[in-house]
Design a protein around this motif. Structure first.
Motif, PDB file in Angstrom:
ATOM      1  N   GLN A  27       0.826  -1.202   0.000  1.00 23.58           N
ATOM      2  CA  GLN A  27       0.000   0.000   0.000  1.00 23.58           C
ATOM      3  C   GLN A  27       0.866   1.259   0.000  1.00 23.58           C
ATOM      4  OE1 GLN A  27      -0.217  -2.493   2.204  1.00 23.58           O
ATOM      5  NE2 GLN A  27      -2.289  -3.294   2.174  1.00 23.58           N
ATOM      6  N   ASN A  70       6.332  12.391  13.049  1.00 24.01           N
ATOM      7  CA  ASN A  70       6.107  11.075  12.457  1.00 24.01           C
ATOM      8  C   ASN A  70       7.077  10.003  12.938  1.00 24.01           C
ATOM      9  OD1 ASN A  70       8.412  11.687  11.001  1.00 24.01           O
ATOM     10  ND2 ASN A  70       7.379  11.911   9.044  1.00 24.01           N
ATOM     11  N   ASP A 112       4.683   2.009   6.086  1.00 24.50           N
ATOM     12  CA  ASP A 112       3.356   1.491   5.777  1.00 24.50           C
ATOM     13  C   ASP A 112       2.459   2.657   5.380  1.00 24.50           C
ATOM     14  OD1 ASP A 112       1.348  -0.366   5.422  1.00 24.50           O
ATOM     15  OD2 ASP A 112       1.100  -0.825   7.552  1.00 24.50           O
ATOM     16  N   TYR A 113       1.279   2.342   4.916  1.00 22.32           N
ATOM     17  CA  TYR A 113       0.293   3.360   4.533  1.00 22.32           C
ATOM     18  C   TYR A 113      -0.849   3.344   5.531  1.00 22.32           C
ATOM     19  CZ  TYR A 113      -3.312   5.810   1.919  1.00 22.32           C
ATOM     20  OH  TYR A 113      -4.296   6.686   1.543  1.00 22.32           O
ATOM     21  N   ASN A 114      -1.237   4.527   5.996  1.00 25.49           N
ATOM     22  CA  ASN A 114      -2.347   4.668   6.922  1.00 25.49           C
ATOM     23  C   ASN A 114      -3.542   5.236   6.150  1.00 25.49           C
ATOM     24  OD1 ASN A 114      -4.244   5.617   8.791  1.00 25.49           O
ATOM     25  ND2 ASN A 114      -2.680   6.090  10.301  1.00 25.49           N
ATOM     26  N   LYS A 135      -6.489   6.077   7.098  1.00 19.64           N
ATOM     27  CA  LYS A 135      -7.230   7.143   7.791  1.00 19.64           C
ATOM     28  C   LYS A 135      -6.616   8.512   7.531  1.00 19.64           C
ATOM     29  CE  LYS A 135      -9.445   4.711  11.567  1.00 19.64           C
ATOM     30  NZ  LYS A 135      -9.622   4.628  13.015  1.00 19.64           N
ATOM     31  N   SER A 136      -5.296   8.593   7.644  1.00 24.80           N
ATOM     32  CA  SER A 136      -4.618   9.876   7.421  1.00 24.80           C
ATOM     33  C   SER A 136      -4.231  10.075   5.958  1.00 24.80           C
ATOM     34  CB  SER A 136      -3.361   9.966   8.286  1.00 24.80           C
ATOM     35  OG  SER A 136      -2.400   9.015   7.869  1.00 24.80           O
ATOM     36  N   GLU A 137      -4.312   8.999   5.174  1.00 20.11           N
ATOM     37  CA  GLU A 137      -3.915   9.011   3.756  1.00 20.11           C
ATOM     38  C   GLU A 137      -2.451   9.415   3.600  1.00 20.11           C
ATOM     39  OE1 GLU A 137      -6.772  11.351   1.584  1.00 20.11           O
ATOM     40  OE2 GLU A 137      -8.318   9.813   1.823  1.00 20.11           O
ATOM     41  N   GLU A 138      -1.625   8.954   4.540  1.00 19.18           N
ATOM     42  CA  GLU A 138      -0.188   9.213   4.514  1.00 19.18           C
ATOM     43  C   GLU A 138       0.561   7.953   4.903  1.00 19.18           C
ATOM     44  OE1 GLU A 138       0.461  12.393   7.260  1.00 19.18           O
ATOM     45  OE2 GLU A 138      -0.208  13.913   5.840  1.00 19.18           O
ATOM     46  N   SER A 181       3.308   5.886   7.229  1.00 20.04           N
ATOM     47  CA  SER A 181       3.738   5.888   8.628  1.00 20.04           C
ATOM     48  C   SER A 181       5.058   5.141   8.722  1.00 20.04           C
ATOM     49  CB  SER A 181       2.677   5.242   9.515  1.00 20.04           C
ATOM     50  OG  SER A 181       2.473   3.897   9.134  1.00 20.04           O
ATOM     51  N   LYS A 210       7.781   2.921  11.241  1.00 22.19           N
ATOM     52  CA  LYS A 210       8.077   2.175  12.458  1.00 22.19           C
ATOM     53  C   LYS A 210       9.552   1.802  12.390  1.00 22.19           C
ATOM     54  CE  LYS A 210       3.501   0.179  12.702  1.00 22.19           C
ATOM     55  NZ  LYS A 210       2.701  -0.912  12.220  1.00 22.19           N
TER      56      LYS A 210
END
Length: 100
Positions: A8, A35, A83-85, A87-90, A92, A94
């Motif tokens: 994603q 972030n 990864d892709y979030n 909800k925020s369409e951005e 992330s 880790k």
């Protein structure tokens, strides 16, 4: 250091950045932002451009992800998952301390 990028997130990078004509995705340390909690007061920036002084690179599919020498301090000794979030369409980030 390893960089893992979810399917994603790869799709997001292809849609958001111009990775043609030799451009890769440069990950860099920037002042401010939220972030990443690795180095308080700093976060991860992203830009599509041609590498100049790569400290490390990781080819994932048709996209080159890299860190320049002057930003290596931020990323060293850790493995990263991007990864892709939805909800925020951005994307992330880790990180995990690299096992020595």
């Amino acid at each position: 250091m390893q960089i893992e990028v979810s399917d994603q997130a790869q799709h997001w990078f292809r849609n958001e950045f111009n990775t043609t004509d030799g451009n890769g995705i440069r990950l860099f340390a920037k002042y401010g932002g939220s972030n990443s909690s690795l180095h308080p007061g700093f976060s991860i920036g992203l830009v599509a451009e041609k590498p100049t002084e790569m400290a490390l690179q990781h080819q994932i599919g048709d996209i080159l992800f890299y860190v320049e020498d002057h930003d290596y301090w931020y990323f060293k000794d850790h493995d990263w998952i991007i990864d892709y979030n939805p909800k925020s369409e951005e994307v992330s980030f880790k990180f995990f301390e690299k096992v020595k």
